[in-house]
Design a protein around this motif. Structure first.
Motif, PDB file in Angstrom:
ATOM      1  N   SER A  93      -1.202 -12.374  -1.400  1.00  0.00           N
ATOM      2  CA  SER A  93      -1.387 -11.148  -2.180  1.00  0.00           C
ATOM      3  C   SER A  93      -1.792 -11.444  -3.613  1.00  0.00           C
TER       4      SER A  93
ATOM      5  N   ARG B 134       6.589 -10.194   9.562  1.00  0.00           N
ATOM      6  CA  ARG B 134       6.007  -8.929   9.119  1.00  0.00           C
ATOM      7  C   ARG B 134       4.822  -9.167   8.180  1.00  0.00           C
TER       8      ARG B 134
ATOM      9  N   SER C  94       4.188  -6.567   2.321  1.00  0.00           N
ATOM     10  CA  SER C  94       3.981  -5.167   1.934  1.00  0.00           C
ATOM     11  C   SER C  94       2.881  -4.999   0.902  1.00  0.00           C
ATOM     12  N   SER C  95       2.599  -6.051   0.138  1.00  0.00           N
ATOM     13  CA  SER C  95       1.600  -5.938  -0.932  1.00  0.00           C
ATOM     14  C   SER C  95       0.189  -6.329  -0.482  1.00  0.00           C
TER      15      SER C  95
ATOM     16  N   ASN D  63      -2.493  -3.681  -0.428  1.00  0.00           N
ATOM     17  CA  ASN D  63      -2.734  -3.068  -1.727  1.00  0.00           C
ATOM     18  C   ASN D  63      -3.688  -3.878  -2.597  1.00  0.00           C
TER      19      ASN D  63
ATOM     20  N   THR E 201       5.706   0.636   9.881  1.00  0.00           N
ATOM     21  CA  THR E 201       6.107   1.477   8.748  1.00  0.00           C
ATOM     22  C   THR E 201       7.012   0.727   7.781  1.00  0.00           C
ATOM     23  N   SER E 202       7.832  -0.161   8.311  1.00  0.00           N
ATOM     24  CA  SER E 202       8.771  -0.876   7.434  1.00  0.00           C
ATOM     25  C   SER E 202       8.171  -2.155   6.876  1.00  0.00           C
ATOM     26  N   SER E 203       7.027  -2.561   7.380  1.00  0.00           N
ATOM     27  CA  SER E 203       6.449  -3.821   6.917  1.00  0.00           C
ATOM     28  C   SER E 203       5.243  -3.636   6.035  1.00  0.00           C
ATOM     29  N   VAL E 204       4.672  -2.432   6.008  1.00  0.00           N
ATOM     30  CA  VAL E 204       3.481  -2.197   5.198  1.00  0.00           C
ATOM     31  C   VAL E 204       3.669  -0.926   4.376  1.00  0.00           C
ATOM     32  N   SER E 205       3.443  -1.018   3.118  1.00  0.00           N
ATOM     33  CA  SER E 205       3.521   0.139   2.250  1.00  0.00           C
ATOM     34  C   SER E 205       2.115   0.488   1.791  1.00  0.00           C
TER      35      SER E 205
END
Length: 770
Positions: free
Chosen positions: A288, A306, A309-310, A313, A332-336
């Protein structure tokens, strides 16, 4: 006066000098211009040309290929030759592009090519050099900056002499899977080619090479080593000091271990491909930190855990491919995904063991063009937010466990070409709005639990990949198009509950069983019954009621047998009756004479037999018939002269219409019922005709197209003179019968005739003498 003459001469000399100067600054000349290319370089190129033969197969992988050397001619300026670039002042050959030139031969080390000392760019890609060794002569090009020998079937070790090319900035040897590198050659290359910015060696065998010295290529911006038989772990490659590296491809090798966090040192990296290896562990959070990363391919590895999450982005990330890994958990819990709008090309998470619902936030990826989430364990309903991806052209959510209905908003995906939803548990209606997606080529909804909702009136899903049983249309359905799919099984008798149906087109599927008896008494609205090109068997229902509106009955290309149902006489609006390519066993159905609107009667390739008897009706009959095809049956006796006398549609021309007219181009007002709901041109009749034993499918039938085909029967006797009355007959085929006598002179009146076949008969020729 003398000064004036001197000034004129000076002006002429200046003008001549300027003309020569401007002409020498161009590399393109006509035949009358002075030659810019030197004689020795021109001769070297022509001598090089003599080495090769031309073969289209040599450049088969090119999108466009042509023999550039074929246009090289002695006595013309070589600077004007295709593929040749010259220095604009000195005339030296500095560039040679013979890629995709269909060249086939070997290049010896003493080839005249190596007599071009000023060469700066050389491209010989996508030719066939007969699995020969790369000549050491390439090392003589001291000024060479660009060398492309990719996909040209070279063999053996890369010669050490390539390390002499100290000015080289781009080297491409990829696609030569017979070529291999020795470690000593690689070290010399790295030591001497300090200006190298692009190094592409895909499919070159580097199994014995140590890559630790690659860190010294400080100028390298692109390194592609795909399928090079590299092994070991990524930290061993020791390439993370290449601060200028923008593209790195190490895919399809034998790399093991984890993805090292030291990738974050490659600050300029925009494309990273590690797919097709044996990498394990998790996707490091440090990726990331690659702020310039736009393309990330990690497919076909053993990655787990997972997704950071970043990762999604990253502002520049446009393509993410994680196919076939062991990633886990609910996405849903691993990617924002909040305000991410960078992904604009591809999101591929297929076969990754994801579970749970797709997050609604995926709809924020508004620039994505392809989304592939197949072969996972996604559940729940497909989020309608996916329709926010207004540039989406490919969507594959197949092989999951989605439930609920298809989002209505899918009808707004105006750019989509492929929708793949097969093998889920999707219920509810098949969206009629999908028929408005003008770019949609493939839609696969098979192996779901779709139903057609009760209020639907027009459904067009023809020419897709639908499988399974034929859906039952609701009672309110008006037009039902399911042709050209892979539907199987029998027609449910419940189809007859659709009493308002006007068009039923289920042709070109794999449907089987018997035709339901109730289709004959469908009510007063049905105008098109198209069941052709399936596997129906048994007899045609004899249940056609009076006052029906049938205009087209197409049952051709099945396995129907028995006799024709006499209830066909109740189809008084019938224009098209196509029963060809079945097993119907009957005598000629003379009672069809009562159908005054009949335009097309095709009974070919059946088992009709016996003579065509005289009619029993008074007055005109078959007067509108424009296509009569009784070929490939067992008819006997004389040709039906009485019918030829009544075919008025073949006697009168209607070519004066302002626009072309077709059968079933629009539907009229039958029995007071106006078909205003069905779009004009929604259905078109088609026909297969035979010309010189070649079958031609006509997807639409012009009303001016007239045919009589009685070939391949057992007709006897003479050809009736009355055929000459059919002035606008276009195709007449009486071949393969037992006709005798002369060809009547009245056939000279057939003004529109385009094809005539009387072959394989017993006719005689009558010669007229003055």
């Amino acid at each position: 006066m003398r000064w004036f003459i001197w000034l004129s001469q000076l002006f002429y000399l200046l003008l001549l000098f300027y003309s020569q100067l401007t002409s020498s600054s161009s590399s393109s000349f006509n035949s009358s211009s002075p030659l810019l290319c030197s004689q020795d370089q021109s001769s070297a190129l022509l001598q090089f040309k003599q080495l090769f033969s031309l073969s289209e197969i040599a450049s088969l992988d090119c999108d466009i290929s042509y023999p550039k050397m074929e246009f090289w001619k002695e006595g013309t300026d070589c600077c004007s030759w295709d593929g040749v670039t010259c220095d604009s002042v000195r005339g030296d050959v500095i560039g040679l592009d013979l890629s995709c030139s269909m060249l086939e031969s070997t290049i010896p080390s003493n080839a005249s090519l190596f007599l071009l000392p000023h060469l700066q760019r050389l491209n010989l890609a996508f030719n066939d050099f007969n699995i020969s060794q790369i000549p050491s002569g390439f090392g003589r090009f001291a000024k060479l900056r660009y060398l492309n020998l990719s996909h040209s079937l070279f063999d053996g070790q890369v010669p050490l002499e390539l390390s002499h090319l100290s000015q080289l900035s781009s080297l491409d040897l990829s696609g030569n899977f017979h070529v291999s590198f020795e470690t000593s050659v690689v070290k010399r290359l790295v030591q001497n080619l300090t200006k190298l910015r692009e190094l592409h060696l895909d499919e070159v065998n580097m199994s014995s090479v140590s890559l630790t010295s690659f860190r010294n290529l400080s100028s390298l911006a692109s390194l592609s080593l795909e399928a090079c038989k590299l092994s070991g772990s990524l930290p061993d490659l020791d390439i993370f000091g290449l601060q200028n590296l923008r593209e790195l491809n190490l895919g399809y090798n034998f790399l093991i271990g984890e993805i090292p966090s030291s990738f974050s040192n490659l600050k300029a990296l925009s494309s990273l491909s590690l797919g097709g290896n044996y990498l394990n562990g998790t996707i490091p959070l440090s990726l990331s930190n690659l702020k310039e990363l736009s393309y990330l391919d990690l497919h076909w590895n053993n990655l787990s855990g997972r997704i950071p999450s970043s990762l999604l982005n990253l502002k520049e990330l446009s393509s993410l491919i994680l196919t076939s890994n062991s990633l886990c958990g609910k996405i849903t819990s691993s990617v924002s995904i909040r305000n991410t709008q960078s992904l604009e090309n591809l999101l591929n998470l297929t076969n990754c063991f994801f579970v749970g619902p797709i997050p609604v936030s995926f709809g924020n990826l508004t620039k994505v063009t392809q989304i592939i989430l197949s072969h996972n364990y996604f559940t729940g309903q497909i989020p309608s937010s996916l329709s926010n991806m207004k540039y989406l052209n490919f969507i594959n959510l197949s092989y999951n466990k989605f439930e609920g209905s298809m989002p209505i908003s899918f009808g707004n995906l105006t750019k989509v070409t492929d929708i793949m939803l097969q093998y889920n548990n999707i219920t509810g209606q098949i969206l009629s709005s999908l028929s408005n997606l003008k770019y949609l080529n493939v839609i696969d909804l098979s192996y779901n639990k779709f139903e057609v909702v009760e209020n639907q009136q027009f459904l067009d899903l023809h020419a897709n990949l639908l499988q399974g049983n034929l859906p039952v249309p609701p009672s309110t359905m008006i037009a039902f198009f399911m042709s050209n799919n892979g539907l199987t099984g029998e027609i449910s008798s419940m189809i007859c509950n659709a009493s308002h149906l006007e068009i039923l087109d289920i042709s070109n599927n794999n449907l089987s069983g018997k035709i339901p008896q109730c289709l004959g008494n469908f009510g007063h609205h049905l105008s098109v019954m198209d069941l052709r090109m399936n596997n129906f068997h048994g007899t045609i229902p004899d249940t056609f009621e009076k006052d029906n509106s049938l205009a087209t009955i197409a049952l051709n290309g099945n396995h129907l047998e028995g006799k024709l149902p006499k209830s066909f006489v109740n189809c008084t609006n019938l224009e098209v009756l196509d029963l060809r390519n079945n097993k119907i066993n009957d005598s000629f159905p003379y009672w069809l004479e009562a159908l005054s609107e009949l335009r097309l009667l095709v009974l070919s390739n059946n088992k009709f037999h016996g003579p065509i008897r005289n009619h029993k009706n008074k007055g005109l009959f078959f007067s509108k018939l424009q296509i009569l095809d009784l070929s490939h049956n067992e008819f006997t006796g004389l040709l039906p002269r009485i019918y030829f006398e009544n075919l008025e549609a073949m006697m009168i021309s209607n070519e004066n219409a302002q626009e072309p007219q077709y059968l079933a181009q629009h539907f009229g007002n039958y029995n007071g019922y106006v078909r205003y709901r069905v779009p004009t041109g929604s259905y078109q009749d088609s026909i297969e005709v035979t010309v010189k034993w070649s079958k031609i499918e006509l997807p639409r039938i012009l009303t001016i197209f007239t045919i009589i085909d009685l070939s391949s029967n057992q007709f006897q006797g003479e050809i009736p003179h009355t055929l000459g009355r059919l002035k606008f007959l276009r195709l007449l085929n009486l071949s393969h019968n037992s006709l005798t006598g002369h060809i009547p002179s009245t056939l000279g009146n057939l003004l529109a005739l385009e094809a005539l076949d009387f072959s394989s008969n017993k006719l005689t020729v009558k010669f007229l003498c003055n």
